[in-house]
Design a protein around this motif. Structure first.
Motif, mmCIF file in Angstrom:
data_model
loop_
_atom_site.group_PDB
_atom_site.id
_atom_site.type_symbol
_atom_site.label_atom_id
_atom_site.label_comp_id
_atom_site.label_asym_id
_atom_site.label_seq_id
_atom_site.Cartn_x
_atom_site.Cartn_y
_atom_site.Cartn_z
ATOM 1 N N ALA A 195 -6.934 28.833 -33.668
ATOM 2 C CA ALA A 195 -6.833 29.882 -34.689
ATOM 3 C C ALA A 195 -6.678 31.268 -34.065
ATOM 4 N N GLY A 196 -7.186 31.458 -32.848
ATOM 5 C CA GLY A 196 -7.083 32.752 -32.177
ATOM 6 C C GLY A 196 -5.793 32.912 -31.381
ATOM 7 N N GLY A 197 -4.936 31.896 -31.399
ATOM 8 C CA GLY A 197 -3.685 31.959 -30.663
ATOM 9 C C GLY A 197 -3.787 31.503 -29.223
ATOM 10 N N ASN A 198 -4.965 31.020 -28.818
ATOM 11 C CA ASN A 198 -5.154 30.536 -27.446
ATOM 12 C C ASN A 198 -4.656 29.101 -27.329
ATOM 13 N N LYS A 199 -4.114 28.774 -26.173
ATOM 14 C CA LYS A 199 -3.608 27.427 -25.945
ATOM 15 C C LYS A 199 -4.774 26.429 -25.945
ATOM 16 N N VAL A 200 -4.615 25.320 -26.671
ATOM 17 C CA VAL A 200 -5.618 24.261 -26.681
ATOM 18 C C VAL A 200 -5.399 23.441 -25.418
ATOM 19 N N LEU A 201 -6.413 23.386 -24.573
ATOM 20 C CA LEU A 201 -6.301 22.717 -23.279
ATOM 21 C C LEU A 201 -6.736 21.266 -23.368
ATOM 22 N N SER A 202 -6.162 20.447 -22.508
ATOM 23 C CA SER A 202 -6.554 19.041 -22.442
ATOM 24 C C SER A 202 -7.964 18.937 -21.888
ATOM 25 N N ASP A 203 -8.661 17.866 -22.248
ATOM 26 C CA ASP A 203 -10.036 17.668 -21.780
ATOM 27 C C ASP A 203 -9.994 17.027 -20.398
ATOM 28 N N VAL A 204 -10.072 17.866 -19.379
ATOM 29 C CA VAL A 204 -9.887 17.412 -18.005
ATOM 30 C C VAL A 204 -11.116 16.691 -17.453
ATOM 31 N N GLY A 205 -12.314 16.974 -17.953
ATOM 32 C CA GLY A 205 -13.532 16.371 -17.409
ATOM 33 C C GLY A 205 -13.526 14.852 -17.409
ATOM 34 N N ALA A 228 -22.386 14.544 -4.336
ATOM 35 C CA ALA A 228 -21.534 15.708 -4.571
ATOM 36 C C ALA A 228 -21.722 16.175 -6.007
ATOM 37 N N VAL A 229 -21.527 17.449 -6.219
ATOM 38 C CA VAL A 229 -21.482 18.026 -7.553
ATOM 39 C C VAL A 229 -20.102 18.636 -7.714
ATOM 40 N N ILE A 230 -19.411 18.218 -8.748
ATOM 41 C CA ILE A 230 -18.063 18.729 -8.999
ATOM 42 C C ILE A 230 -18.095 19.456 -10.327
ATOM 43 N N VAL A 231 -17.729 20.713 -10.300
ATOM 44 C CA VAL A 231 -17.667 21.535 -11.512
ATOM 45 C C VAL A 231 -16.199 21.805 -11.781
ATOM 46 N N VAL A 232 -15.774 21.532 -13.002
ATOM 47 C CA VAL A 232 -14.363 21.649 -13.342
ATOM 48 C C VAL A 232 -14.189 22.647 -14.478
ATOM 49 N N ALA A 233 -13.343 23.641 -14.251
ATOM 50 C CA ALA A 233 -13.004 24.586 -15.318
ATOM 51 C C ALA A 233 -11.954 23.935 -16.201
ATOM 52 N N GLU A 234 -12.061 24.161 -17.493
ATOM 53 C CA GLU A 234 -11.147 23.493 -18.410
ATOM 54 C C GLU A 234 -9.691 23.832 -18.148
ATOM 55 N N GLY A 235 -9.413 25.011 -17.631
ATOM 56 C CA GLY A 235 -8.041 25.426 -17.382
ATOM 57 C C GLY A 235 -7.367 24.694 -16.237
ATOM 58 N N CYS A 236 -8.145 24.106 -15.317
ATOM 59 C CA CYS A 236 -7.522 23.430 -14.181
ATOM 60 C C CYS A 236 -6.816 22.161 -14.626
ATOM 61 N N GLY A 237 -7.184 21.642 -15.767
ATOM 62 C CA GLY A 237 -6.537 20.434 -16.271
ATOM 63 C C GLY A 237 -5.080 20.647 -16.583
ATOM 64 N N GLU A 254 -5.583 30.834 -13.496
ATOM 65 C CA GLU A 254 -5.830 29.477 -13.043
ATOM 66 C C GLU A 254 -4.999 29.211 -11.800
ATOM 67 N N MET A 255 -5.418 28.223 -11.041
ATOM 68 C CA MET A 255 -4.680 27.876 -9.840
ATOM 69 C C MET A 255 -4.358 26.393 -9.848
ATOM 70 N N ASP A 256 -3.279 26.038 -9.179
ATOM 71 C CA ASP A 256 -2.903 24.636 -9.079
ATOM 72 C C ASP A 256 -3.868 23.925 -8.147
ATOM 73 N N ILE A 257 -4.215 22.695 -8.519
ATOM 74 C CA ILE A 257 -5.039 21.884 -7.632
ATOM 75 C C ILE A 257 -4.314 20.574 -7.383
ATOM 76 N N ASN A 258 -4.604 19.962 -6.274
ATOM 77 C CA ASN A 258 -3.959 18.726 -5.874
ATOM 78 C C ASN A 258 -4.957 17.585 -6.047
ATOM 79 N N LEU A 259 -4.644 16.665 -6.935
ATOM 80 C CA LEU A 259 -5.564 15.563 -7.220
ATOM 81 C C LEU A 259 -5.861 14.746 -5.969
ATOM 82 N N GLN A 260 -4.855 14.479 -5.138
ATOM 83 C CA GLN A 260 -5.069 13.668 -3.938
ATOM 84 C C GLN A 260 -6.054 14.340 -2.982
ATOM 85 N N LYS A 261 -5.986 15.670 -2.883
ATOM 86 C CA LYS A 261 -6.929 16.394 -2.025
ATOM 87 C C LYS A 261 -8.340 16.325 -2.598
#
Length: 142
Positions: free
Chosen positions: A44-54, A23-32, A1-8
């Motif tokens: 259950a699989g040990g993966n980090k539960v990510l916040s719902d960024v959409g 515009a069409v904006i597609v957001v990957a869950e990891g960017c949140g 994942e990469m850092d994104i700047n909300l202001q940009k």
């Protein structure tokens, strides 16, 4: 994942709406993870539960346009609610993987205004304007 700047993201959204009007904006869950704090829980699989960024990003963009007193309509589609009536077949899985791979390659190559399709067993990029300008095929009901 990469850092994104909300202001940009917000500034670019305004620029696109001024210049293009849509515009069409597609957001990957990891960017949140770079924008909002997740709970730190794991599934259950040990993966980090990510916040719902959409929904969060939708609210941020809506608030930004409201603050600027600019009209905006957002159609938010959460793909987790898109289901099929039956599980995907192996053909579906392979075909969708090919479509996704080609779409990513096209985006990384800098293509815009194209979609991906299969014509005569070859994956191709199709200009969206060429597809949408075609007259729709009609079936004579009589």
């Amino acid at each position: 994942e990469m850092d994104i700047n909300l202001q940009k993201v917000l500034a670019h959204s305004v620029t696109l709406m001024e210049r293009v009007g849509r515009a069409v904006i597609v957001v990957a869950e990891g960017c949140g993870d770079t924008l909002i704090q997740s709970s730190g829980e794991t599934d259950a699989g040990g993966n980090k539960v990510l916040s719902d960024v959409g929904p969060w990003l939708k609210d941020q963009i809506t608030a930004h346009f409201k603050q600027l007193r600019r009209p905006l309509t957002i159609k938010y589609i959460d793909p987790t609610y898109m289901i099929r009536s039956k599980p995907a077949s192996s053909f579906d899985r392979i075909y969708c993987a090919e479509l996704g791979r080609m779409a990513v390659h096209g985006a990384m190559a800098g293509y815009s205004g194209v979609t991906v399709g299969k014509i005569y067993e070859r994956m191709v990029y199709l200009p969206i304007h060429a597809i949408t300008m075609q007259k729709g095929k009609r079936v004579n009901p009589t």
